[in-house]
Design a protein around this motif. Sequence first.
Motif, mmCIF file in Angstrom:
data_model
loop_
_atom_site.group_PDB
_atom_site.id
_atom_site.type_symbol
_atom_site.label_atom_id
_atom_site.label_comp_id
_atom_site.label_asym_id
_atom_site.label_seq_id
_atom_site.Cartn_x
_atom_site.Cartn_y
_atom_site.Cartn_z
ATOM 1 N N PHE A 129 0.823 -1.211 0.000
ATOM 2 C CA PHE A 129 0.000 0.000 0.000
ATOM 3 C C PHE A 129 0.857 1.261 0.000
ATOM 4 C CE2 PHE A 129 -3.123 -3.144 1.289
ATOM 5 C CZ PHE A 129 -4.211 -2.771 0.521
ATOM 6 N N THR A 130 2.042 1.175 0.577
ATOM 7 C CA THR A 130 2.958 2.313 0.520
ATOM 8 C C THR A 130 3.448 2.531 -0.903
ATOM 9 O OG1 THR A 130 3.686 1.978 2.801
ATOM 10 C CG2 THR A 130 5.147 3.228 1.369
ATOM 11 N N ALA A 131 3.843 1.449 -1.570
ATOM 12 C CA ALA A 131 4.303 1.556 -2.950
ATOM 13 C C ALA A 131 3.187 2.051 -3.862
ATOM 14 C CB ALA A 131 4.822 0.202 -3.434
ATOM 15 N N ALA A 132 1.970 1.576 -3.620
ATOM 16 C CA ALA A 132 0.842 2.007 -4.444
ATOM 17 C C ALA A 132 0.607 3.506 -4.307
ATOM 18 C CB ALA A 132 -0.411 1.239 -4.056
ATOM 19 N N ASP A 133 0.721 4.026 -3.090
ATOM 20 C CA ASP A 133 0.575 5.464 -2.881
ATOM 21 C C ASP A 133 1.671 6.226 -3.614
ATOM 22 O OD1 ASP A 133 -1.633 5.094 -1.309
ATOM 23 O OD2 ASP A 133 -0.622 5.476 0.605
ATOM 24 N N ALA A 188 6.723 -1.294 -9.688
ATOM 25 C CA ALA A 188 7.471 -0.119 -10.146
ATOM 26 C C ALA A 188 7.910 -0.231 -11.608
ATOM 27 C CB ALA A 188 8.691 0.087 -9.256
ATOM 28 N N GLY A 189 7.532 -1.314 -12.278
ATOM 29 C CA GLY A 189 7.880 -1.466 -13.682
ATOM 30 C C GLY A 189 9.178 -2.189 -13.942
ATOM 31 N N GLY A 190 9.722 -2.838 -12.924
ATOM 32 C CA GLY A 190 10.969 -3.578 -13.095
ATOM 33 C C GLY A 190 10.779 -4.888 -13.836
ATOM 34 N N PRO A 192 11.461 -9.077 -14.618
ATOM 35 C CA PRO A 192 11.534 -10.284 -13.788
ATOM 36 C C PRO A 192 12.914 -10.501 -13.181
ATOM 37 C CG PRO A 192 10.235 -10.729 -15.735
ATOM 38 C CD PRO A 192 10.822 -9.361 -15.927
ATOM 39 N N SER A 193 13.964 -10.222 -13.930
ATOM 40 C CA SER A 193 15.318 -10.369 -13.388
ATOM 41 C C SER A 193 15.555 -9.420 -12.225
ATOM 42 C CB SER A 193 16.363 -10.119 -14.487
ATOM 43 O OG SER A 193 16.368 -11.163 -15.425
ATOM 44 N N MET A 194 15.030 -8.221 -12.328
ATOM 45 C CA MET A 194 15.172 -7.262 -11.234
ATOM 46 C C MET A 194 14.429 -7.756 -9.993
ATOM 47 S SD MET A 194 14.769 -3.554 -13.094
ATOM 48 C CE MET A 194 16.105 -2.852 -14.096
ATOM 49 N N SER A 195 13.266 -8.341 -10.185
ATOM 50 C CA SER A 195 12.539 -8.910 -9.045
ATOM 51 C C SER A 195 13.366 -9.989 -8.374
ATOM 52 C CB SER A 195 11.190 -9.477 -9.496
ATOM 53 O OG SER A 195 10.237 -8.461 -9.697
ATOM 54 N N ALA A 196 14.020 -10.820 -9.180
ATOM 55 C CA ALA A 196 14.859 -11.885 -8.624
ATOM 56 C C ALA A 196 16.037 -11.313 -7.851
ATOM 57 C CB ALA A 196 15.358 -12.789 -9.748
ATOM 58 N N GLU A 197 16.635 -10.254 -8.369
ATOM 59 C CA GLU A 197 17.740 -9.616 -7.655
ATOM 60 C C GLU A 197 17.256 -9.040 -6.327
ATOM 61 O OE1 GLU A 197 20.756 -9.919 -8.429
ATOM 62 O OE2 GLU A 197 20.651 -10.537 -10.531
ATOM 63 N N ALA A 198 16.056 -8.473 -6.316
ATOM 64 C CA ALA A 198 15.500 -7.923 -5.078
ATOM 65 C C ALA A 198 15.303 -9.019 -4.041
ATOM 66 C CB ALA A 198 14.179 -7.219 -5.369
ATOM 67 N N ALA A 233 12.627 -4.573 2.603
ATOM 68 C CA ALA A 233 11.997 -4.892 1.323
ATOM 69 C C ALA A 233 11.977 -3.677 0.400
ATOM 70 C CB ALA A 233 10.579 -5.409 1.552
ATOM 71 N N MET A 234 11.636 -2.519 0.945
ATOM 72 C CA MET A 234 11.577 -1.313 0.119
ATOM 73 C C MET A 234 12.961 -0.916 -0.388
ATOM 74 S SD MET A 234 8.358 -0.438 -0.079
ATOM 75 C CE MET A 234 8.114 1.314 -0.360
ATOM 76 N N VAL A 235 13.959 -1.001 0.492
ATOM 77 C CA VAL A 235 15.325 -0.649 0.085
ATOM 78 C C VAL A 235 15.850 -1.652 -0.944
ATOM 79 C CG1 VAL A 235 17.702 -0.415 0.876
ATOM 80 C CG2 VAL A 235 15.837 0.557 2.233
ATOM 81 N N ALA A 236 15.577 -2.944 -0.724
ATOM 82 C CA ALA A 236 16.023 -3.971 -1.670
ATOM 83 C C ALA A 236 15.394 -3.757 -3.047
ATOM 84 C CB ALA A 236 15.674 -5.358 -1.140
ATOM 85 N N ALA A 237 14.119 -3.370 -3.068
ATOM 86 C CA ALA A 237 13.447 -3.117 -4.343
ATOM 87 C C ALA A 237 14.098 -1.948 -5.070
ATOM 88 C CB ALA A 237 11.962 -2.832 -4.096
ATOM 89 N N ASP A 238 14.382 -0.880 -4.336
ATOM 90 C CA ASP A 238 15.038 0.278 -4.953
ATOM 91 C C ASP A 238 16.438 -0.085 -5.457
ATOM 92 O OD1 ASP A 238 13.487 2.541 -5.271
ATOM 93 O OD2 ASP A 238 13.705 3.174 -3.203
ATOM 94 N N MET A 239 17.164 -0.870 -4.681
ATOM 95 C CA MET A 239 18.505 -1.274 -5.114
ATOM 96 C C MET A 239 18.437 -2.070 -6.406
ATOM 97 S SD MET A 239 20.258 -2.293 -1.448
ATOM 98 C CE MET A 239 21.834 -2.781 -2.175
ATOM 99 N N ALA A 240 17.498 -3.002 -6.489
ATOM 100 C CA ALA A 240 17.363 -3.807 -7.700
ATOM 101 C C ALA A 240 16.953 -2.942 -8.889
ATOM 102 C CB ALA A 240 16.334 -4.914 -7.472
ATOM 103 N N MET A 241 16.040 -1.996 -8.649
ATOM 104 C CA MET A 241 15.620 -1.098 -9.728
ATOM 105 C C MET A 241 16.766 -0.207 -10.198
ATOM 106 S SD MET A 241 12.406 -1.595 -10.571
ATOM 107 C CE MET A 241 11.921 -0.049 -11.339
ATOM 108 N N ALA A 242 17.712 0.052 -9.307
ATOM 109 C CA ALA A 242 18.882 0.858 -9.671
ATOM 110 C C ALA A 242 19.909 0.060 -10.466
ATOM 111 C CB ALA A 242 19.531 1.420 -8.412
#
Length: 295
Positions: A129-133, A188-190, A192-198, A233-242
């Motif tokens: 819900f935070t990401a959705a906002d 966030a539009g990443g 599948p590989s980015m999801s795996a990295e996260a 989880a939020m930081v890991a997602a941002d790191m993978a997206m980066a």
Amino acid sequence: MDFRTVAELVEIAESENLKISEVMIRKEIETTGQTREEIFRRMAEQLDTMEKAVQRGLTEEIRSQSGLSGGDARRIRKYIEEAEVLLSGADVLDAVSRSMATSEVNAAMGTIVATPTAGACGILPGCLFTAADRLGSDRETMVRALFVSGAIGYCIANNAFIAGAAGGCQAEVGSATAMTAAAVVEMAGGTPSMSAEAVSIALKNMLGLVCDPVAGLVEAPCVKRNAMGGAIAMVAADMAMAGVKSVIPTDEVIAAMYRIGRDMPVSLKETALGGLAATPTGRALERKIFGKTKE
């Protein structure tokens, strides 16, 4: 759509130009024989339940019967609204407060969705819900994120643990954190590989986490571990997206969690015989609640 590992999941998704959520939806159709509409509707109901738990935890005076947990989600929310927070922006703390809110509702015997367990129920809804906002995500995107988390949880369950009694808190909060990181990446539009990295980034920072509930209750330190899981989880997602990649492949991280959990002593796997549960304060609280302590 048959897969058992994250590598196989990503291979299917990327070779067929699909999102992880779509792979999981098709797998559900094949496995259950239900229609896409029915599968999606049932998952949307889970999202509704999560939302109610988050809102209840943030707006009501929640307190568990033991008195060990309750009210911290609202304290964090008040801090966000009134203080100069240390983090740039309040998104991570939003995820923390929502994760705690759901976990506190669980401790107070409220209705939650086990993701993958009740003890780790706060992380996914808190971040979702935070990401959705933050992203302006619609309801369909949020429901699809749940399918992403389910796909990762499926891989972890098939190759390691998702229960604290089997693998320690790394198997519960760790798995939930990894599942959530992957879900947020797709939101966030990443890729599948980015999801795996996260998943890799999140889970390897939870390896070795013991399950040591004070008085044997899923409250302390569980609620605060849900909070920290949401932040990771939020930081890991941002790191993978980066574009940050894990040195150790995702499935090897999961395998490492399995080996660590297998080697972990019984006293640190949900028995309340060790760790924080065995501290003087932990034992005193246990006596206060139950009138006795475990040998």
